[in-house]
Structure formats: structure tokens, C-alpha cells
Design a protein around this motif. Structure first.
Motif, mmCIF file in Angstrom:
data_model
loop_
_atom_site.group_PDB
_atom_site.id
_atom_site.type_symbol
_atom_site.label_atom_id
_atom_site.label_comp_id
_atom_site.label_asym_id
_atom_site.label_seq_id
_atom_site.Cartn_x
_atom_site.Cartn_y
_atom_site.Cartn_z
ATOM 1 N N LEU A 131 -12.150 3.235 -5.646
ATOM 2 C CA LEU A 131 -12.078 3.156 -7.102
ATOM 3 C C LEU A 131 -11.257 1.939 -7.490
ATOM 4 C CD1 LEU A 131 -11.239 6.863 -8.066
ATOM 5 C CD2 LEU A 131 -13.432 5.716 -8.301
ATOM 6 N N SER A 132 -11.780 1.179 -8.416
ATOM 7 C CA SER A 132 -11.024 0.064 -8.961
ATOM 8 C C SER A 132 -10.077 0.602 -10.032
ATOM 9 C CB SER A 132 -11.997 -0.939 -9.578
ATOM 10 O OG SER A 132 -11.296 -1.891 -10.337
ATOM 11 N N TRP A 133 -8.935 -0.032 -10.173
ATOM 12 C CA TRP A 133 -7.994 0.395 -11.213
ATOM 13 C C TRP A 133 -8.611 0.280 -12.601
ATOM 14 C CZ3 TRP A 133 -4.151 3.410 -10.376
ATOM 15 C CH2 TRP A 133 -3.431 3.353 -9.187
ATOM 16 N N SER A 134 -9.594 -0.611 -12.752
ATOM 17 C CA SER A 134 -10.181 -0.829 -14.075
ATOM 18 C C SER A 134 -10.949 0.395 -14.596
ATOM 19 C CB SER A 134 -11.106 -2.047 -14.056
ATOM 20 O OG SER A 134 -12.183 -1.834 -13.174
ATOM 21 N N VAL A 135 -11.399 1.273 -13.703
ATOM 22 C CA VAL A 135 -12.134 2.465 -14.163
ATOM 23 C C VAL A 135 -11.207 3.624 -14.504
ATOM 24 C CG1 VAL A 135 -14.223 1.853 -12.901
ATOM 25 C CG2 VAL A 135 -12.581 3.404 -11.850
ATOM 26 N N ILE A 136 -9.990 3.590 -14.007
ATOM 27 C CA ILE A 136 -9.007 4.645 -14.320
ATOM 28 C C ILE A 136 -8.370 4.288 -15.655
ATOM 29 C CG2 ILE A 136 -6.937 5.867 -13.547
ATOM 30 C CD1 ILE A 136 -9.225 6.192 -11.593
ATOM 31 N N ASN A 191 -3.386 0.610 -3.731
ATOM 32 C CA ASN A 191 -2.933 -0.769 -3.579
ATOM 33 C C ASN A 191 -3.299 -1.552 -4.834
ATOM 34 O OD1 ASN A 191 -5.696 -1.478 -3.266
ATOM 35 N ND2 ASN A 191 -5.551 -1.016 -1.074
ATOM 36 N N GLU A 192 -3.066 -2.861 -4.805
ATOM 37 C CA GLU A 192 -3.317 -3.703 -5.969
ATOM 38 C C GLU A 192 -4.790 -3.698 -6.380
ATOM 39 O OE1 GLU A 192 -1.003 -5.116 -7.912
ATOM 40 O OE2 GLU A 192 0.406 -4.076 -6.609
ATOM 41 N N ALA A 193 -5.702 -3.578 -5.419
ATOM 42 C CA ALA A 193 -7.139 -3.627 -5.704
ATOM 43 C C ALA A 193 -7.647 -2.328 -6.320
ATOM 44 C CB ALA A 193 -7.918 -3.934 -4.435
ATOM 45 N N GLY A 194 -7.062 -1.221 -5.928
ATOM 46 C CA GLY A 194 -7.526 0.062 -6.431
ATOM 47 C C GLY A 194 -7.099 1.209 -5.540
ATOM 48 N N ASP A 199 0.826 -1.209 0.000
ATOM 49 C CA ASP A 199 0.000 0.000 0.000
ATOM 50 C C ASP A 199 0.860 1.258 0.000
ATOM 51 O OD1 ASP A 199 -2.116 -1.701 0.175
ATOM 52 O OD2 ASP A 199 -2.766 -1.081 2.161
ATOM 53 N N ILE A 200 0.416 2.226 -0.752
ATOM 54 C CA ILE A 200 1.023 3.555 -0.722
ATOM 55 C C ILE A 200 -0.025 4.476 -0.120
ATOM 56 C CG2 ILE A 200 1.943 5.457 -2.087
ATOM 57 C CD1 ILE A 200 2.805 3.346 -4.170
ATOM 58 N N VAL A 201 0.283 5.037 1.032
ATOM 59 C CA VAL A 201 -0.666 5.876 1.759
ATOM 60 C C VAL A 201 -0.207 7.326 1.681
ATOM 61 C CG1 VAL A 201 -1.788 6.319 3.969
ATOM 62 C CG2 VAL A 201 -1.178 3.969 3.324
ATOM 63 N N LEU A 202 -1.082 8.182 1.153
ATOM 64 C CA LEU A 202 -0.799 9.611 1.051
ATOM 65 C C LEU A 202 -1.808 10.363 1.901
ATOM 66 C CD1 LEU A 202 -0.311 9.900 -2.815
ATOM 67 C CD2 LEU A 202 1.427 9.506 -1.076
ATOM 68 N N THR A 203 -1.316 11.253 2.728
ATOM 69 C CA THR A 203 -2.184 12.070 3.576
ATOM 70 C C THR A 203 -1.801 13.535 3.376
ATOM 71 O OG1 THR A 203 -2.341 10.285 5.184
ATOM 72 C CG2 THR A 203 -2.964 12.466 5.939
ATOM 73 N N PHE A 204 -2.820 14.354 3.116
ATOM 74 C CA PHE A 204 -2.576 15.783 2.889
ATOM 75 C C PHE A 204 -3.869 16.548 3.102
ATOM 76 C CE2 PHE A 204 -4.090 14.141 -1.061
ATOM 77 C CZ PHE A 204 -4.844 15.151 -1.624
ATOM 78 N N SER A 205 -3.738 17.846 3.282
ATOM 79 C CA SER A 205 -4.893 18.739 3.357
ATOM 80 C C SER A 205 -4.934 19.558 2.074
ATOM 81 C CB SER A 205 -4.784 19.676 4.561
ATOM 82 O OG SER A 205 -4.876 18.930 5.749
ATOM 83 N N PRO A 206 -6.043 19.499 1.335
ATOM 84 C CA PRO A 206 -6.117 20.243 0.077
ATOM 85 C C PRO A 206 -6.047 21.744 0.296
ATOM 86 C CG PRO A 206 -8.056 18.858 0.391
ATOM 87 C CD PRO A 206 -7.248 18.756 1.623
ATOM 88 N N GLU A 207 -5.468 22.422 -0.660
ATOM 89 C CA GLU A 207 -5.358 23.879 -0.633
ATOM 90 C C GLU A 207 -6.011 24.444 -1.881
ATOM 91 O OE1 GLU A 207 -1.157 24.607 -0.365
ATOM 92 O OE2 GLU A 207 -1.011 23.737 1.639
ATOM 93 N N GLU A 208 -6.260 25.752 -1.867
ATOM 94 C CA GLU A 208 -6.874 26.412 -3.024
ATOM 95 C C GLU A 208 -6.082 26.156 -4.300
ATOM 96 O OE1 GLU A 208 -7.424 30.583 -2.404
ATOM 97 O OE2 GLU A 208 -8.452 30.269 -0.508
ATOM 98 N N LYS A 209 -4.776 26.207 -4.182
ATOM 99 C CA LYS A 209 -3.956 26.038 -5.380
ATOM 100 C C LYS A 209 -4.112 24.641 -5.975
ATOM 101 C CE LYS A 209 0.120 25.133 -2.561
ATOM 102 N NZ LYS A 209 1.419 25.644 -2.158
ATOM 103 N N ASP A 210 -4.487 23.646 -5.161
ATOM 104 C CA ASP A 210 -4.712 22.308 -5.692
ATOM 105 C C ASP A 210 -5.898 22.293 -6.646
ATOM 106 O OD1 ASP A 210 -2.605 21.302 -4.178
ATOM 107 O OD2 ASP A 210 -3.914 20.819 -2.482
ATOM 108 N N VAL A 211 -6.951 23.025 -6.304
ATOM 109 C CA VAL A 211 -8.138 23.095 -7.164
ATOM 110 C C VAL A 211 -7.773 23.757 -8.486
ATOM 111 C CG1 VAL A 211 -10.465 24.050 -7.406
ATOM 112 C CG2 VAL A 211 -9.707 23.159 -5.204
#
Length: 164
Positions: free
Chosen positions: A115-120, A100-103, A2-14
Motif C-alpha cells: 500500500l502506498s501512503w497516498s491511498v491511506i 517505510n517511506e514508500a508505504g 523501516d518499522i517491522v511488526l510481526t504478530f499472529s492475529p487473534e479473534e479479539k483483533d477482528v
């Protein structure tokens, strides 16, 4: 793994996600720039250069008013996008994305999605982050600052490369 990313979105992200989505559609971006920026300024300058002294005051007003108005409309549309995101509960707290492998598991204030990887079907990268797509529509923006280090980013890129 698993790759876990944690962040708080900012205006510039939008803004970056919005412009990233536009830049992945060059025809749409070109039309927007031509309609709101190039055409009004170009027409006003051509009109000023081609007219004689008669009705100079009216031409000057058209030269100043129409391009400024259209440029203002362009930036107003961008500002509205940011203003809407500020009021959305989903942008008010910390986001956690687990790849992760599942999505992809996406969670944050007011949402918990899988989200499943199959939809991306594709992704785009920029100097600001990654944008994942479902069909022609952008669905997930991952800012680069969400990665804890270069190794985590490398593993994420390897995961993307194995999927696409």
C-alpha cells in the motif's frame, strides 16, 4: 527507517477492528445500538407499563421475547464476523507489516500486499491498536501487542504524524 511488526492475529483483533470501524462512524454505531438494543427493550417496557391487566400473558411474552430476540440477532452478527475470520486462511498464521517511506508492505498466509501512503487517508487509535483507512473503509488493523517495545510504537506514531 523501516518499522517491522510481526504478530499472529487473534479473534479479539477482528472484533476490535470491527468495533473500531463502527466507533469511527458514530451515526452507524448509534443506529445499530438503537435498532438492536434500545428500541426493543424500551418498547417492551413501555408496553408493559401502559397496559392494564387484560392480555397480560401476551404482553409478558412480547416483553421477554422481542428484546431477547433482537439482542440475540445483534450478537449473532458479531459472532458471524468472528466465525468468518476463523476460517479465512489469512488469519491462520503470522503477519508481517513493514512500514517505510514508500508505504506499507503487508504479508501473511495467502497474501502479500503493498500500500502506498497516498491511498491511506486517515487513522484512528484506541487502547487496542491502530486502524488505517482507505476512504471511509478500514483496511489495516495493527494491534498494540505487535509492537516490540514503547520505542517502536513511538517511532510508528511519529511516522503516522508525519503523514497526516
Amino acid at each position: 527507517m523501516d518499522i517491522v511488526l510481526t504478530f499472529s492475529p487473534e479473534e479479539k483483533d477482528v472484533l476490535r477492528a470491527s468495533f473500531g470501524a463502527l466507533s469511527s462512524r458514530p451515526v452507524l454505531l448509534s443506529c445499530a445500538v438503537a435498532l438492536f438494543l434500545v428500541a426493543p427493550w424500551g418498547m417492551a417496557l413501555l408496553r408493559l407499563m401502559s397496559e392494564a391487566d387484560e392480555a397480560y400473558d401476551l404482553n409478558f411474552l412480547l416483553l421477554v421475547f422481542s428484546p431477547v430476540l433482537m439482542t440475540g440477532v445483534f450478537f449473532f452478527i458479531v459472532w458471524q464476523q468472528v466465525a468468518r475470520s476463523k476460517s479465512a486462511i489469512a488469519f491462520s498464521g503470522e503477519h508481517t507489516y513493514v512500514f517505510n517511506e514508500a508505504g506499507i508492505d503487508l504479508s501473511g498466509p495467502g497474501f502479500n500486499n503493498k500500500l502506498s501512503w497516498s491511498v491511506i487517508n486517515k487513522y484512528c487509535t484506541s487502547k487496542f491498536g491502530y486502524l488505517l483507512y482507505i476512504g471511509a473503509n478500514p483496511c489495516v488493523f495493527i494491534p498494540l501487542r505487535a509492537f516490540s517495545d514503547a520505542e517502536q510504537r513511538r517511532l510508528f506514531e511519529l511516522m503516522l504524524a508525519s503523514r497526516f
